[in-house]
Motif scaffolding. Structure first.
Motif, PDB file in Angstrom:
ATOM      1  N   ASP A   2      21.462  21.012  12.278  1.00 18.00           N
ATOM      2  CA  ASP A   2      21.280  21.634  10.952  1.00 18.00           C
ATOM      3  C   ASP A   2      20.154  20.936  10.179  1.00 18.00           C
ATOM      4  N   ILE A   3      19.670  21.631   9.149  1.00 14.27           N
ATOM      5  CA  ILE A   3      18.494  21.164   8.412  1.00 14.27           C
ATOM      6  C   ILE A   3      18.757  19.827   7.696  1.00 14.27           C
ATOM      7  N   PHE A   4      19.996  19.581   7.262  1.00 13.48           N
ATOM      8  CA  PHE A   4      20.263  18.315   6.561  1.00 13.48           C
ATOM      9  C   PHE A   4      20.310  17.143   7.549  1.00 13.48           C
ATOM     10  N   CYS A   5      20.766  17.373   8.779  1.00 15.65           N
ATOM     11  CA  CYS A   5      20.668  16.315   9.809  1.00 15.65           C
ATOM     12  C   CYS A   5      19.200  15.979  10.045  1.00 15.65           C
ATOM     13  N   VAL A  25      20.686  11.255  -1.022  1.00 17.04           N
ATOM     14  CA  VAL A  25      20.696  12.152  -2.185  1.00 17.04           C
ATOM     15  C   VAL A  25      19.272  12.649  -2.374  1.00 17.04           C
ATOM     16  N   PHE A  26      19.103  13.980  -2.346  1.00 17.13           N
ATOM     17  CA  PHE A  26      17.753  14.525  -2.529  1.00 17.13           C
ATOM     18  C   PHE A  26      17.806  15.766  -3.411  1.00 17.13           C
ATOM     19  N   LEU A  27      16.643  16.112  -3.952  1.00 17.33           N
ATOM     20  CA  LEU A  27      16.573  17.263  -4.846  1.00 17.33           C
ATOM     21  C   LEU A  27      16.676  18.554  -4.049  1.00 17.33           C
ATOM     22  N   ASP A  28      17.390  19.507  -4.620  1.00 20.47           N
ATOM     23  CA  ASP A  28      17.480  20.845  -4.020  1.00 20.47           C
ATOM     24  C   ASP A  28      16.111  21.503  -4.128  1.00 20.47           C
ATOM     25  N   VAL A  29      15.612  22.074  -3.024  1.00 19.24           N
ATOM     26  CA  VAL A  29      14.270  22.686  -3.047  1.00 19.24           C
ATOM     27  C   VAL A  29      14.238  23.999  -3.816  1.00 19.24           C
ATOM     28  N   ASN A  30      15.397  24.555  -4.069  1.00 20.22           N
ATOM     29  CA  ASN A  30      15.476  25.819  -4.810  1.00 20.22           C
ATOM     30  C   ASN A  30      16.464  25.628  -5.974  1.00 20.22           C
ATOM     31  N   PRO A  31      16.057  24.796  -6.959  1.00 19.69           N
ATOM     32  CA  PRO A  31      17.034  24.344  -7.962  1.00 19.69           C
ATOM     33  C   PRO A  31      17.465  25.427  -8.948  1.00 19.69           C
ATOM     34  N   MET A  37      20.514  18.270  -7.653  1.00 18.49           N
ATOM     35  CA  MET A  37      20.424  17.432  -6.452  1.00 18.49           C
ATOM     36  C   MET A  37      21.629  17.619  -5.558  1.00 18.49           C
ATOM     37  N   LEU A  38      21.480  17.152  -4.327  1.00 16.67           N
ATOM     38  CA  LEU A  38      22.540  17.292  -3.326  1.00 16.67           C
ATOM     39  C   LEU A  38      22.896  15.913  -2.795  1.00 16.67           C
ATOM     40  N   ILE A  39      24.182  15.611  -2.756  1.00 18.81           N
ATOM     41  CA  ILE A  39      24.647  14.369  -2.106  1.00 18.81           C
ATOM     42  C   ILE A  39      25.168  14.760  -0.721  1.00 18.81           C
ATOM     43  N   GLN A  83      30.646  22.660  -4.575  1.00 21.11           N
ATOM     44  CA  GLN A  83      30.666  22.319  -3.149  1.00 21.11           C
ATOM     45  C   GLN A  83      31.240  23.516  -2.394  1.00 21.11           C
ATOM     46  N   ASN A  84      30.376  24.174  -1.624  1.00 21.05           N
ATOM     47  CA  ASN A  84      30.772  25.398  -0.921  1.00 21.05           C
ATOM     48  C   ASN A  84      31.307  25.103   0.471  1.00 21.05           C
ATOM     49  N   ASN A  85      32.290  25.907   0.875  1.00 18.70           N
ATOM     50  CA  ASN A  85      32.882  25.804   2.214  1.00 18.70           C
ATOM     51  C   ASN A  85      33.066  27.213   2.773  1.00 18.70           C
ATOM     52  N   GLN A  89      28.997  28.831   2.245  1.00 18.81           N
ATOM     53  CA  GLN A  89      28.231  27.626   2.596  1.00 18.81           C
ATOM     54  C   GLN A  89      27.051  28.025   3.477  1.00 18.81           C
ATOM     55  N   GLU A  90      25.849  27.884   2.882  1.00 15.56           N
ATOM     56  CA  GLU A  90      24.632  28.296   3.618  1.00 15.56           C
ATOM     57  C   GLU A  90      24.250  27.250   4.659  1.00 15.56           C
ATOM     58  N   VAL A  91      24.215  25.977   4.260  1.00 19.97           N
ATOM     59  CA  VAL A  91      23.848  24.896   5.192  1.00 19.97           C
ATOM     60  C   VAL A  91      25.143  24.269   5.711  1.00 19.97           C
ATOM     61  N   PHE A  94      28.152  19.187   5.128  1.00 17.67           N
ATOM     62  CA  PHE A  94      28.727  18.964   3.793  1.00 17.67           C
ATOM     63  C   PHE A  94      27.649  18.521   2.784  1.00 17.67           C
ATOM     64  N   HIS A  95      27.690  19.114   1.604  1.00 16.97           N
ATOM     65  CA  HIS A  95      26.807  18.668   0.506  1.00 16.97           C
ATOM     66  C   HIS A  95      27.466  19.009  -0.810  1.00 16.97           C
ATOM     67  N   LEU A  96      27.359  18.062  -1.723  1.00 14.90           N
ATOM     68  CA  LEU A  96      27.867  18.272  -3.081  1.00 14.90           C
ATOM     69  C   LEU A  96      26.662  18.540  -3.984  1.00 14.90           C
ATOM     70  N   HIS A  97      26.684  19.691  -4.673  1.00 13.99           N
ATOM     71  CA  HIS A  97      25.618  20.011  -5.620  1.00 13.99           C
ATOM     72  C   HIS A  97      25.905  19.326  -6.955  1.00 13.99           C
ATOM     73  N   LEU A  98      24.902  18.657  -7.512  1.00 12.47           N
ATOM     74  CA  LEU A  98      24.982  18.108  -8.879  1.00 12.47           C
ATOM     75  C   LEU A  98      24.012  18.915  -9.733  1.00 12.47           C
TER      76      LEU A  98
HETATM   77  P1  AMP Z   1      25.028  26.008  -0.037  1.00 14.74           P
HETATM   78  O1  AMP Z   1      25.065  27.470  -0.341  1.00 14.74           O
HETATM   79  O2  AMP Z   1      26.026  25.228  -0.849  1.00 14.74           O
HETATM   80  O3  AMP Z   1      25.121  25.732   1.455  1.00 14.74           O
HETATM   81  O4  AMP Z   1      23.624  25.508  -0.569  1.00 14.74           O
HETATM   82  C1  AMP Z   1      22.595  25.028   0.258  1.00 14.74           C
HETATM   83  C2  AMP Z   1      21.530  24.474  -0.654  1.00 14.74           C
HETATM   84  O5  AMP Z   1      20.601  23.753   0.119  1.00 14.74           O
HETATM   85  C3  AMP Z   1      20.728  25.551  -1.417  1.00 14.74           C
HETATM   86  O6  AMP Z   1      20.853  25.328  -2.810  1.00 14.74           O
HETATM   87  C4  AMP Z   1      19.299  25.362  -0.911  1.00 14.74           C
HETATM   88  O7  AMP Z   1      18.326  25.580  -1.911  1.00 14.74           O
HETATM   89  C5  AMP Z   1      19.325  23.918  -0.433  1.00 14.74           C
HETATM   90  N1  AMP Z   1      18.351  23.600   0.605  1.00 14.74           N
HETATM   91  C6  AMP Z   1      18.087  24.284   1.729  1.00 14.74           C
HETATM   92  N2  AMP Z   1      17.134  23.664   2.464  1.00 14.74           N
HETATM   93  C7  AMP Z   1      16.785  22.551   1.769  1.00 14.74           C
HETATM   94  C8  AMP Z   1      15.841  21.495   1.979  1.00 14.74           C
HETATM   95  N3  AMP Z   1      15.054  21.455   3.065  1.00 14.74           N
HETATM   96  N4  AMP Z   1      15.748  20.510   1.046  1.00 14.74           N
HETATM   97  C9  AMP Z   1      16.522  20.541  -0.062  1.00 14.74           C
HETATM   98  N5  AMP Z   1      17.433  21.507  -0.306  1.00 14.74           N
HETATM   99  C10 AMP Z   1      17.568  22.508   0.577  1.00 14.74           C
END
Ligand code: AMP
Length: 120
Positions: A2-5, A25-31, A37-39, A83-85, A89-91, A94-98
């Motif tokens: 996956d992209i976060f790995c 912890v990094f910034l969401d690219v589509n904030p 940010m995402l943890i 936090q989507n499951n 959940q797109e990615v 696990f990620h927590l949105h702040l």
């Molecule tokens: P979720 O629907 O909770 O799985 O949200 C996935 C989040 O990951 C979305 O808000 C995306 O904008 C974000 N995202 C996807 N790819 C990246 C990336 N390469 N860097 C940072 N954030 C990302």
């Protein structure tokens, strides 16, 4: 993988604001808001059902530290955690949105500009 790995192992760049042995912890690219940010745990944990309590506790400890950083650097006034499951959940890592709050509506800035404010 996956992209976060891929972000965690350095294959893909990210606007990282904090990392330790357990999380990145990094910034969401589509904030949704400036400072969104995402943890993300460094080990591949799919979702809340797959999550162990030690990692979860650490993620919430870091959430409080990131809230302090947001208040100090971006003058935020509150925080929503998401936090989507499963289906939403797109990615699939696990990620927590702040998502911080502001006293007045803010125009969305480029992510790199927010990153500079958070890290200077
Ligand atoms: P979720 O629907 O909770 O799985 O949200 C996935 C989040 O990951 C979305 O808000 C995306 O904008 C974000 N995202 C996807 N790819 C990246 C990336 N390469 N860097 C940072 N954030 C990302």
């Amino acid at each position: 993988m996956d992209i976060f790995c891929k972000i965690i192992n350095g294959e893909i760049p990210s606007f990282t604001v904090y990392e330790d042995d357990v999380v990145k912890v990094f910034l969401d690219v589509n904030p949704d808001v400036n400072g969104h940010m995402l943890i993300v745990p460094k080990k591949h944990i799919l979702d809340i059902y797959d999550m162990d309590n030690d990692t979860l506790l650490h993620i919430f400890k870091i959430t409080k530290e990131m809230d302090k950083l947001l208040k100090e650097k971006l003058h935020t006034e509150g925080l929503t955690l998401v936090q989507n499951n499963g289906l939403l959940q797109e990615v699939k890592h696990f990620h927590l949105h702040l998502k911080p709050h502001y006293s007045e509506k803010e125009e969305l800035l480029p992510v790199e500009d927010v990153y500079k404010k958070l890290t200077k």
